[in-house]
Design a protein around this motif. Structure first.
Motif, PDB file in Angstrom:
ATOM      1  N   ASN A  40      -1.504 -65.591  87.588  1.00  0.00           N
ATOM      2  CA  ASN A  40      -1.220 -66.294  86.336  1.00  0.00           C
ATOM      3  C   ASN A  40      -2.420 -66.338  85.397  1.00  0.00           C
ATOM      4  N   THR A  41      -3.612 -65.988  85.894  1.00  0.00           N
ATOM      5  CA  THR A  41      -4.815 -66.065  85.064  1.00  0.00           C
ATOM      6  C   THR A  41      -5.199 -64.708  84.490  1.00  0.00           C
ATOM      7  N   LYS A  42      -4.394 -63.692  84.692  1.00  0.00           N
ATOM      8  CA  LYS A  42      -4.701 -62.355  84.187  1.00  0.00           C
ATOM      9  C   LYS A  42      -4.630 -62.345  82.658  1.00  0.00           C
ATOM     10  N   LEU A  43      -5.440 -61.483  82.071  1.00  0.00           N
ATOM     11  CA  LEU A  43      -5.456 -61.356  80.620  1.00  0.00           C
ATOM     12  C   LEU A  43      -4.156 -60.749  80.105  1.00  0.00           C
ATOM     13  N   LEU A  44      -3.575 -59.855  80.888  1.00  0.00           N
ATOM     14  CA  LEU A  44      -2.390 -59.120  80.443  1.00  0.00           C
ATOM     15  C   LEU A  44      -1.438 -58.893  81.607  1.00  0.00           C
ATOM     16  N   VAL A  45      -0.138 -58.950  81.332  1.00  0.00           N
ATOM     17  CA  VAL A  45       0.889 -58.579  82.305  1.00  0.00           C
ATOM     18  C   VAL A  45       1.602 -57.337  81.799  1.00  0.00           C
ATOM     19  N   ALA A  46       1.664 -56.327  82.643  1.00  0.00           N
ATOM     20  CA  ALA A  46       2.339 -55.070  82.298  1.00  0.00           C
ATOM     21  C   ALA A  46       3.479 -54.835  83.288  1.00  0.00           C
ATOM     22  N   ALA A  47       4.613 -54.400  82.771  1.00  0.00           N
ATOM     23  CA  ALA A  47       5.779 -54.164  83.617  1.00  0.00           C
ATOM     24  C   ALA A  47       6.260 -52.729  83.451  1.00  0.00           C
ATOM     25  N   ILE A  48       6.735 -52.166  84.553  1.00  0.00           N
ATOM     26  CA  ILE A  48       7.355 -50.841  84.545  1.00  0.00           C
ATOM     27  C   ILE A  48       8.769 -50.989  85.108  1.00  0.00           C
ATOM     28  N   ASP A  49       9.748 -50.648  84.286  1.00  0.00           N
ATOM     29  CA  ASP A  49      11.144 -50.632  84.722  1.00  0.00           C
ATOM     30  C   ASP A  49      11.490 -49.186  85.033  1.00  0.00           C
ATOM     31  N   PHE A  50      11.493 -48.850  86.317  1.00  0.00           N
ATOM     32  CA  PHE A  50      11.734 -47.476  86.752  1.00  0.00           C
ATOM     33  C   PHE A  50      13.216 -47.343  87.077  1.00  0.00           C
ATOM     34  N   GLU A 185      -9.212 -53.184  85.032  1.00  0.00           N
ATOM     35  CA  GLU A 185      -8.037 -53.195  85.902  1.00  0.00           C
ATOM     36  C   GLU A 185      -7.797 -54.581  86.505  1.00  0.00           C
ATOM     37  N   ASP A 186      -8.880 -55.303  86.811  1.00  0.00           N
ATOM     38  CA  ASP A 186      -8.704 -56.608  87.435  1.00  0.00           C
ATOM     39  C   ASP A 186      -8.228 -57.672  86.446  1.00  0.00           C
ATOM     40  N   GLU A 187      -8.081 -57.304  85.170  1.00  0.00           N
ATOM     41  CA  GLU A 187      -7.558 -58.228  84.167  1.00  0.00           C
ATOM     42  C   GLU A 187      -6.056 -58.036  83.944  1.00  0.00           C
ATOM     43  N   ILE A 188      -5.446 -57.107  84.690  1.00  0.00           N
ATOM     44  CA  ILE A 188      -4.036 -56.774  84.503  1.00  0.00           C
ATOM     45  C   ILE A 188      -3.231 -57.143  85.740  1.00  0.00           C
ATOM     46  N   SER A 189      -2.117 -57.798  85.524  1.00  0.00           N
ATOM     47  CA  SER A 189      -1.144 -58.036  86.587  1.00  0.00           C
ATOM     48  C   SER A 189       0.039 -57.110  86.335  1.00  0.00           C
ATOM     49  N   TRP A 190       0.367 -56.270  87.312  1.00  0.00           N
ATOM     50  CA  TRP A 190       1.435 -55.282  87.164  1.00  0.00           C
ATOM     51  C   TRP A 190       2.717 -55.759  87.829  1.00  0.00           C
ATOM     52  N   VAL A 191       3.839 -55.433  87.215  1.00  0.00           N
ATOM     53  CA  VAL A 191       5.154 -55.750  87.789  1.00  0.00           C
ATOM     54  C   VAL A 191       5.982 -54.465  87.804  1.00  0.00           C
ATOM     55  N   LEU A 192       6.559 -54.164  88.953  1.00  0.00           N
ATOM     56  CA  LEU A 192       7.422 -52.990  89.098  1.00  0.00           C
ATOM     57  C   LEU A 192       8.806 -53.478  89.523  1.00  0.00           C
ATOM     58  N   THR A 193       9.834 -53.094  88.780  1.00  0.00           N
ATOM     59  CA  THR A 193      11.180 -53.585  89.070  1.00  0.00           C
ATOM     60  C   THR A 193      11.907 -52.675  90.057  1.00  0.00           C
ATOM     61  N   VAL A 194      12.741 -53.299  90.899  1.00  0.00           N
ATOM     62  CA  VAL A 194      13.601 -52.561  91.830  1.00  0.00           C
ATOM     63  C   VAL A 194      14.960 -53.265  91.878  1.00  0.00           C
ATOM     64  N   PRO A 195      16.025 -52.559  92.246  1.00  0.00           N
ATOM     65  CA  PRO A 195      17.329 -53.215  92.397  1.00  0.00           C
ATOM     66  C   PRO A 195      17.273 -54.281  93.489  1.00  0.00           C
ATOM     67  N   ALA A 196      17.974 -55.374  93.289  1.00  0.00           N
ATOM     68  CA  ALA A 196      17.985 -56.458  94.279  1.00  0.00           C
ATOM     69  C   ALA A 196      18.662 -56.041  95.572  1.00  0.00           C
ATOM     70  N   ILE A 197      19.539 -55.032  95.508  1.00  0.00           N
ATOM     71  CA  ILE A 197      20.270 -54.625  96.710  1.00  0.00           C
ATOM     72  C   ILE A 197      19.486 -53.619  97.556  1.00  0.00           C
ATOM     73  N   TRP A 198      18.296 -53.222  97.101  1.00  0.00           N
ATOM     74  CA  TRP A 198      17.497 -52.286  97.881  1.00  0.00           C
ATOM     75  C   TRP A 198      16.984 -52.942  99.158  1.00  0.00           C
ATOM     76  N   ASN A 199      16.782 -52.117 100.186  1.00  0.00           N
ATOM     77  CA  ASN A 199      16.250 -52.627 101.444  1.00  0.00           C
ATOM     78  C   ASN A 199      14.718 -52.646 101.397  1.00  0.00           C
ATOM     79  N   ASP A 200      14.123 -53.201 102.445  1.00  0.00           N
ATOM     80  CA  ASP A 200      12.671 -53.385 102.480  1.00  0.00           C
ATOM     81  C   ASP A 200      11.899 -52.068 102.511  1.00  0.00           C
TER      82      ASP A 200
END
Length: 616
Positions: A40-50, A185-200
């Protein structure tokens, strides 16, 4: 089950006891909470919707999120008349199989250019390859993908090159917004999306591909697509809802279904808004491969029914530009198809396809169509194929039937009683055909579609990165447990699983349950610690085999529905203490989007978060 248990043969430790020590649970909870607070303290949040059909990236700086959470930046991609913050999930890789060339519309255009010169044969061209991970049994790191010409390449290479391209584009754009030279790089929090029905294993595959693409593992969050969409839609003002807008559906105590209809998969979850504004999942995520690509496939089969498969395959091989154009044209046309529109739809049919048909068959395509089963609904005039609206609408039938049938089953479940709204998100939700089918199938439930429904997963992923605790409770999709031994009881145990160690009979392959399918778990909820001890003085680690089951209470790990997910290797941090005191307390956390395991050495209090390996 009660009694002393030891770890199964082949592992390097024995299970000693279950601990109820609140200090241990508190220590582990603190570890996870500190991890969340750091993000929550990152300067920037970046997301990739693959996505299966389209992918994109977006970001926001922390000060932007604090002032307006919906202020999110991205990039528009252009492909002829098509324009969006997402580009086709298409990757072109150079003949060496390791060098990235281009992505999206650029990859399509470059491949067309190569094909026109006859230089494409040795290049690797991948499109819509994400579905390879859907319900994949036995997924491994070395699994391969086939490109358009059946050449194989490492799937990890293809995914990581695509993610690296999206990552680098985001970094370039965000850094241009800064007054100083570099964004660390340590100032960025990355988010990668996946389908909820995917397995581990599929989630881990995506995580490892992202790490290979240059994203630090500790800075990466995996987000579930329908959850991020739900988070973002709750922030939107009423005027940004295209259909069925009503702010009451997001008030505390309200329950609504999230229908995330993308290109490949359809994810369905049910949320309840809690008093503090966070979301509680009421039913485990479910769905299937019923996305917009089913409509595309129906259209493809329609074209094949007109010209024949040999002709179509030769057309795809010899005329790459027209192949791309015919489906880009359909992409535009299908967005305008609606139940209340009965006008004929005109589709350009390339002259190359007609020429190949006549060369292969010696017949005139226009005359053949007049005599075929589509004679009354299809007409070919020049290079224009005029198709009755009823035929175009039929392309949606299979996908819509699968979606509405599944939703009806869910709504009969007592756990989701009281749903007042259906929130439709994802690119396929922008289809008027799907919207009206949902409306007519569920006339007593409000149906809500946000503007730019295909982007809310991506935008919500940015919000999730700033506030990963937005989802307070989730429902377990499976029963999770460990492979253990129990003292043999002839009244309840299978005699074939009886084994003797040091003169004592034990039952092998027992499923030791940690959480149950359908159980509601809170974010950062930790299971009771279980103490493991090495078997021998020389052991420097303990192996823990994790299983999932589609049954609520399996007795054995060998039962139908039980699948070995992976192995956790817990290193012994201090081997100087006597063997009997070398205990490691193991806890598991299931409330997040991924399973986490923490090991705490009882003697020293040293702790470590352990990676679960779900991939072979």
């Amino acid at each position: 089950m009660r009694g002393t248990t030891i770890y199964p043969k082949g592992a390097t430790g024995k299970l000693s006891h279950i601990s109820t020590q609140t200090d241990v649970i508190g220590q582990v909870t603190s570890l996870y909470c500190n991890s969340v607070m750091a993000s929550n303290t990152k300067l920037l949040v970046a997301a990739i919707d693959f996505g299966t059909t389209y992918s994109g990236w977006a970001f926001s700086f922390k000060h932007e999120y604090d002032s307006d959470p919906t202020k999110i930046s991205g990039k528009y991609y252009y492909g002829g008349p098509l324009a969006s913050m997402k580009a086709p999930t298409t990757v072109l890789i150079q003949p060496d199989g390791t060098t990235f060339d281009s992505f999206g519309y650029e990859a399509e255009d470059k491949y067309i250019e190569l094909a026109s010169k006859g230089e494409h044969a040795n290049w690797f061209y991948f499109r819509r390859f994400k579905m390879m991970l859907h319900e994949k049994i036995g997924l491994t790191r070395v699994i391969k993908l086939e490109d358009e010409t059946q050449k194989q390449l490492s799937a990890k290479t293809v995914f990581s090159l695509a993610i690296r391209y999206l990552k680098d584009e985001m970094l370039k754009t965000s850094r241009d917004r800064l007054t100083r030279e570099q964004l660390r790089e340590d100032e960025i929090s990355w988010v990668l999306t996946v389908p909820a029905i995917w397995n581990d294993p599929a989630k881990q595959f995506m995580r490892e591909a992202a790490v290979e693409a240059g994203i630090k593992n500790e800075n990466l969050h995996i987000a579930l697509e329908p959850e991020t969409a739900s988070i973002f839609c709750r922030l939107l003002p009423v005027e940004q809802m295209v259909e069925g807008s009503d702010i009451k559906c997001f008030q505390a105590g309200s329950k609504y279904m999230v229908l995330d209809a993308g290109g490949g998969t359809v994810d369905i979850t049910v949320h309840e808004v809690m008093s503090e504004g966070k979301l509680k999942e009421l039913h485990k995520a479910s769905g299937g491969a019923w996305g917009g690509t089913q409509v595309d496939e129906a259209y493809k089969q329609f074209i094949i029914s007109l010209v024949g498969n040999p002709v179509f395959q030769r057309f795809c091989k010899e005329s790459k530009e027209d192949q791309v154009d015919i489906f880009r044209d359909f992409e535009i046309k299908k967005r305008g198809i609606a139940p209340d529109k009965d006008a004929d739809v005109t589709i350009r049919l390339p002259t190359t396809l007609k020429d190949i048909f006549e060369d292969e068959t010696g017949e005139d395509l226009r005359k053949v169509i007049k005599q075929a089963r589509y004679a009354s609904v299809v007409t070919l005039v020049g290079d224009k194929l005029r198709v009755k609206a009823s035929v175009m609408k039929s392309f949606f039938s299979n996908a819509i039937h699968s979606i509405t049938s599944h939703m009806k089953e869910l709504l009969n479940d007592n756990r989701v009683r009281g749903i007042s709204s259906i929130l439709m998100v994802g690119g396929f939700s922008e289809s008027k055909m799907l919207y009206h089918a949902i409306k007519s199938s569920f006339p007593n439930i409000r149906v809500i579609v946000p503007r730019d429904a295909g982007l809310v997963v991506l935008q919500g992923a940015v919000v999730f990165g700033h506030s990963p605790s937005s989802i307070a409770q989730r429902v377990c999709k499976y029963t999770y447990g460990l492979h253990t031994y129990l003292p043999f009881d002839e009244k309840i145990h299978d005699i074939q699983k009886r084994k003797v160690f040091d003169g004592v009979p034990y039952c092998d392959e027992v499923f030791h349950k940690h959480v149950e399918m359908g159980q509601s778990v809170s974010l950062n909820q930790i299971t009771k610690p279980i103490s493991y001890t090495p078997m021998e003085e020389s052991d420097n680690s303990i192996g823990i085999n994790i299983y999932a089951s589609s049954k609520k209470s399996p007795m054995y790990v060998t039962e139908n529905g039980c699948v070995k997910l992976g192995v956790v290797e817990v290193c012994i941090l201090d081997r100087s203490v006597p063997l009997k005191d070398r205990n490691v307390l193991v806890t598991m956390e299931f409330g997040g989007t991924e399973i986490k395991v923490t090991a705490i050495e009882e003697k020293t209090g040293k702790s470590t978060i352990v990676e679960v390996s779900f991939l072979g």
